[in-house]
Design a protein around this motif. Structure first.
Motif, PDB file in Angstrom:
ATOM      1  N   PHE A 134      34.472 -26.777  48.432  1.00 10.01           N
ATOM      2  CA  PHE A 134      35.502 -26.716  49.476  1.00 10.01           C
ATOM      3  C   PHE A 134      35.291 -25.335  50.627  1.00 10.01           C
ATOM      4  N   GLN A 135      34.835 -24.161  50.038  1.00  9.94           N
ATOM      5  CA  GLN A 135      34.222 -23.375  50.890  1.00  9.94           C
ATOM      6  C   GLN A 135      33.296 -23.913  52.051  1.00  9.94           C
ATOM      7  N   ALA A 136      32.263 -24.445  51.508  1.00 16.29           N
ATOM      8  CA  ALA A 136      31.343 -25.226  52.565  1.00 16.29           C
ATOM      9  C   ALA A 136      31.916 -26.042  53.656  1.00 16.29           C
ATOM     10  N   SER A 137      32.822 -26.927  53.113  1.00 12.49           N
ATOM     11  CA  SER A 137      33.140 -27.847  54.064  1.00 12.49           C
ATOM     12  C   SER A 137      34.373 -27.144  55.138  1.00 12.49           C
ATOM     13  N   ILE A 138      35.229 -26.046  54.495  1.00 11.46           N
ATOM     14  CA  ILE A 138      36.046 -25.471  55.498  1.00 11.46           C
ATOM     15  C   ILE A 138      35.123 -24.723  56.453  1.00 11.46           C
ATOM     16  N   THR A 139      34.101 -24.143  55.826  1.00  9.42           N
ATOM     17  CA  THR A 139      33.258 -23.182  56.831  1.00  9.42           C
ATOM     18  C   THR A 139      32.755 -24.132  57.914  1.00  9.42           C
ATOM     19  N   VAL A 140      32.309 -25.622  57.749  1.00  7.40           N
ATOM     20  CA  VAL A 140      31.983 -26.429  58.770  1.00  7.40           C
ATOM     21  C   VAL A 140      32.946 -26.864  59.624  1.00  7.40           C
ATOM     22  N   LEU A 141      34.374 -27.104  59.398  1.00 11.79           N
ATOM     23  CA  LEU A 141      35.338 -27.053  60.169  1.00 11.79           C
ATOM     24  C   LEU A 141      35.650 -26.187  61.026  1.00 11.79           C
ATOM     25  N   CYS A 142      35.640 -24.852  60.631  1.00  8.23           N
ATOM     26  CA  CYS A 142      35.976 -23.494  61.173  1.00  8.23           C
ATOM     27  C   CYS A 142      35.051 -23.228  62.258  1.00  8.23           C
ATOM     28  N   ILE A 143      33.731 -23.652  61.942  1.00  6.74           N
ATOM     29  CA  ILE A 143      32.554 -23.131  63.013  1.00  6.74           C
ATOM     30  C   ILE A 143      32.666 -23.937  64.003  1.00  6.74           C
ATOM     31  N   ALA A 144      33.153 -25.349  63.708  1.00  4.34           N
ATOM     32  CA  ALA A 144      33.166 -26.200  65.060  1.00  4.34           C
ATOM     33  C   ALA A 144      34.255 -26.278  65.900  1.00  4.34           C
TER      34      ALA A 144
END
Length: 524
Positions: free
Chosen positions: A506-516
């Motif tokens: 979850f942390q990895a995927s949220i990081t992707v979303l937030c960085i974009a």
């Protein structure tokens, strides 16, 4: 009688009124040319000629020889005048039919439609043959009251004040709550780095590090599993999510209704998921009475909202600046004109005040000292100085004598002038400038269209990538737990391997979303 045709020529390369005079003067001398009228801002010349002597291509060639670019415009529909009237006193369909049939019989009226329900008439006419006043007179003779549909002169659609206010508010709210969150985060980072230094120096065991970790003020647990840091971050995050993100939620929901995904959708997705995930993780930690505080993302939404609402605010301020200039321009237009009828030897027979929209081409308009010129025209009688600074920027007044051209919106200074209207309504220089500025504002730059098109694909793409990230890490975790363990530091041994994997994914995927989210595309 010789027939006279009319053509329009698109003229490029004209810079000022002397270019216009130059073209008009030279073309009038040519055989077969009856009259010529050049509009500077619209870049077009209307030529009336005798087709037996000369043809449009030759006319364009003549203009080219003077050093301008010229092409014959195919569609001459540009010359049609459009009139919107309010008609009072209609009682039934036969009234409508009476008005329509009478107008259609009138020479010069091309199209006419009258709506009984709204009391409105929509008329297209040829300005060469007939003018708005004649049309109104025809309807009055039939026994109906009629008047122009009042145009909104206030330019209220150009007002960006409300948007500026709302984005400013949303920026300030986000900023106020973002600063403490950022402070907390930086403090944590500094403390963490000091910890790892201490760890390196003293070779402390992992247990000792943890005790040192929890001795920090922010890591102190108010309730089991709820640290001061997480609690404060949560408190600061809620108002931002609600007040700062309000407009984003509205816009995103509208976009989704129409099955499109814009930047707002991405912002909302990222911040909501980050917020909800962090909130749920906190609840889970409290339920488990965890010793080690979970990693939350409460710092993300406030920071994202700050950047993006700042961008939106600046954008609307910039738009407001151009619109302000436009509203000022619109306010320069005169609202009324004094039309006079002349007898032989230019004797004044009568004069009447009419709405500017009712001035027809060829009307004689009287402009008193201190008055504004309602339309573009040519001086017939009188001498005066005219302040044209609003169009030309020329501070000194310009002398006007019979034969000179005058520009709508400029101010007559000391003498009374009689002018013959050459360009009226939407063809005046001022209206053309307003139209150009409006077009420039509403049309998008090619690069912006490209960016919009990209962001249409960008949003679903990013969402897909983050989902893939989530699934990939879950699979990797269950296949080879060591890898996750290597990257996911600081998890407590008290929770099960499956939960560690899920959390990490979850942390990895949220990081992707937030960085974009605050990507250069969206901000630009």
């Amino acid at each position: 009688s010789k027939t006279i045709s009319k053509c329009y020529v698109q003229v490029t390369g004209m810079t000022c009124a002397s270019c216009v005079a130059n073209i008009e003067r030279n073309l009038r001398r040519e055989d077969g040319i009856h009259s010529i009228l050049v509009a500077l801002m619209a870049g077009k010349a209307e030529v009336r000629y005798n087709p037996a002597v000369i043809h449009p291509a030759a006319i364009a060639e003549l203009i080219r020889e003077l050093g301008f670019g010229a092409t014959v415009m195919e569609d001459c529909g540009e010359g049609d005048g459009v009139l919107e009237l309010v008609v009072r006193g209609m009682t039934c369909a036969s009234c409508v039919h009476k008005i329509e049939s009478t107008l259609m019989k009138t020479s010069g009226v091309l199209y006419c439609s009258v709506a009984l329900a709204t009391n409105k008439a929509h008329i297209k006419y040829d300005p060469e043959a007939i003018g708005p006043r004649d049309v109104i007179q025809v309807i009055k003779d039939l026994g109906f009251m009629t008047s122009l549909v009042k145009k909104d002169r206030s330019a209220s659609h150009l007002d960006h004040k409300q948007e500026i206010r709302q984005w400013k508010r949303s920026f300030v709210v986000s900023l106020v709550f973002c600063i403490p969150v950022m402070g907390l985060m930086i403090y944590m980072m500094v403390m963490d780095s000091q910890l790892s230094d201490a760890h390196a120096r003293h070779n402390m065991s992992r247990e000792e590090t943890e005790t040192l970790h929890s001795s920090m003020v922010l890591e102190y647990q108010l309730l089991p599993g709820l640290s001061v840091m997480n609690f404060l971050s949560f408190l600061f995050c809620v108002p931002v999510q609600v007040f700062g993100g309000w407009h984003f939620y509205i816009q995103a929901s509208r976009a989704l209704k129409h099955n499109t995904a814009n930047m707002d959708v991405l912002v909302v997705l990222a911040t909501s998921i980050a917020f909800l995930y962090s909130f749920i993780i906190l609840l889970v930690a409290m339920a488990e009475r965890a010793k080690v505080n979970p990693v939350t993302f409460f710092d993300t939404p406030p920071m994202l909202f700050v950047f993006i609402s700042l961008g939106r605010w600046l954008e609307h301020v910039a738009k407001g600046k151009t619109s302000e200039a436009l509203a000022r321009l619109i306010s320069l237009q005169a609202t009324e004109a004094t039309i006079v009828t002349l007898g032989p030897d230019n004797v004044l027979l009568s004069e009447e005040q009419v709405d500017v929209e009712l001035v027809q081409r060829g009307d004689i308009v009287k402009v008193v000292p201190g008055g504004k010129f309602p339309v573009d025209g040519r001086v017939i009688e009188g001498h005066s100085m005219v302040d044209e600074s609003l169009i030309t920027g020329e501070a000194m007044p310009v002398t006007k004598k019979p034969g000179n051209t005058v520009i709508a919106g400029s101010i007559n200074q000391n003498g009374s002038l009689l002018i013959s209207a050459t360009h009226v309504g939407a063809d005046t220089t001022l209206s053309q400038i307003v139209k150009l500025v409006e077009e420039a504002q509403t049309s998008k730059a090619p690069i912006q269209q490209f960016a919009d098109k990209l962001s249409g694909y960008f949003v679903p793409f990013i969402v897909a990538v983050s989902v893939v990230t989530l699934l990939a890490w879950i699979i990797i975790g269950f296949v080879d737990f060591e890898i996750v363990e290597k990257y996911f530091l600081g998890y407590s041994k008290s929770i099960s391997a499956a939960e560690v994997i899920i959390r990490f994914a979850f942390q990895a995927s949220i990081t992707v979303l937030c960085i974009a989210c605050p990507c250069s595309l969206g901000l630009a």
